[in-house]
Design an enzyme around this catalytic site. Structure first.
Site, PDB file in Angstrom:
ATOM      1  N   ASP A 123       3.401  -3.609  10.472  1.00  0.00           N
ATOM      2  CA  ASP A 123       4.148  -4.778   9.613  1.00  0.00           C
ATOM      3  C   ASP A 123       2.785  -5.339   9.235  1.00  0.00           C
ATOM      4  O   ASP A 123       2.094  -5.697  10.051  1.00  0.00           O
ATOM      5  CB  ASP A 123       5.068  -5.570  10.601  1.00  0.00           C
ATOM      6  CG  ASP A 123       6.379  -4.540  10.780  1.00  0.00           C
ATOM      7  OD1 ASP A 123       6.560  -3.466  10.120  1.00  0.00           O
ATOM      8  OD2 ASP A 123       7.249  -4.787  11.846  1.00  0.00           O
ATOM      9  N   ASP A 140      10.971  -1.594   6.041  1.00  0.00           N
ATOM     10  CA  ASP A 140      11.864  -2.521   6.310  1.00  0.00           C
ATOM     11  C   ASP A 140      12.697  -3.364   5.304  1.00  0.00           C
ATOM     12  O   ASP A 140      13.840  -3.543   5.714  1.00  0.00           O
ATOM     13  CB  ASP A 140      11.380  -3.919   7.438  1.00  0.00           C
ATOM     14  CG  ASP A 140      10.590  -3.130   8.596  1.00  0.00           C
ATOM     15  OD1 ASP A 140      11.018  -2.282   9.274  1.00  0.00           O
ATOM     16  OD2 ASP A 140       9.599  -3.953   9.102  1.00  0.00           O
TER      17      ASP A 140
END
Length: 171
Positions: A123, A140
């Site tokens: 991420d 995401d």
């Protein structure tokens, strides 16, 4: 199977493939070219930063999978959900539903690739200055947009005709 459903399935699968490619290309650039793991966090513009986080949990770090068994359980779960959604796509009769399923499938597969390769999901998109405390990635974002589109589809979904006789509706 009607042509419209076939086209919608193609749309969903193409969207899923696009999400996977964009997600994995961005992660390759972040990890290998820009080398964000060595930099930690880099301010970009306004509230946007690049911040390296290895997410061992599910969405936004929930249900941390620090043990190998849990890692592979999450991989299996995400693959199972992706297969279920890929089958559901074949019955999608509306473009918004097909797009939603394609985004979710692409995001799930993008993150499964990371979890299988690295043991965690890479991420890096950080907008915590906007009081959004999680760091995320393209996969995401696709999953969350897909879920939002599913809600829109449920709200706008096809209206079933009703008749004055309730027994006719049940038939």
């Amino acid at each position: 199977m009607s042509r419209a459903v076939t086209k919608l399935g193609g749309l969903a699968y193409a969207l899923a493939a696009l999400v996977i490619v964009l997600d994995q290309a961005s992660k390759y650039w972040i990890l290998e070219v820009f080398n964000l793991p060595a930099r930690g966090s880099v301010p970009l513009a306004g509230p946007l930063n690049l911040t390296m986080v290895w997410n061992q949990g599910v969405s936004f770090g929930l249900l941390r999978a620090e043990q190998d068994l849990m890692r592979w359980a999450l991989v299996a779960f995400a693959v199972g959900v992706s297969i279920f959604l890929a089958i559901w796509v074949r019955r999608a009769g509306r473009a918004i539903l097909a797009a939603a399923l394609g985004l979710i499938i692409g995001g799930a597969v993008g993150n499964v690739i990371d979890r299988a390769r690295f043991g965690a999901v890479a991420d890096f998109v950080d907008v915590s200055a906007l009081h959004f405390p999680w760091v995320f990635n393209i996969a995401d974002a696709a999953i969350n947009i897909g879920i939002a589109l599913l809600f829109v589809d449920m709200i706008r979904g096809e209206k079933r005709p009703t008749s004055a006789n309730p027994t006719e509706d049940a038939a």
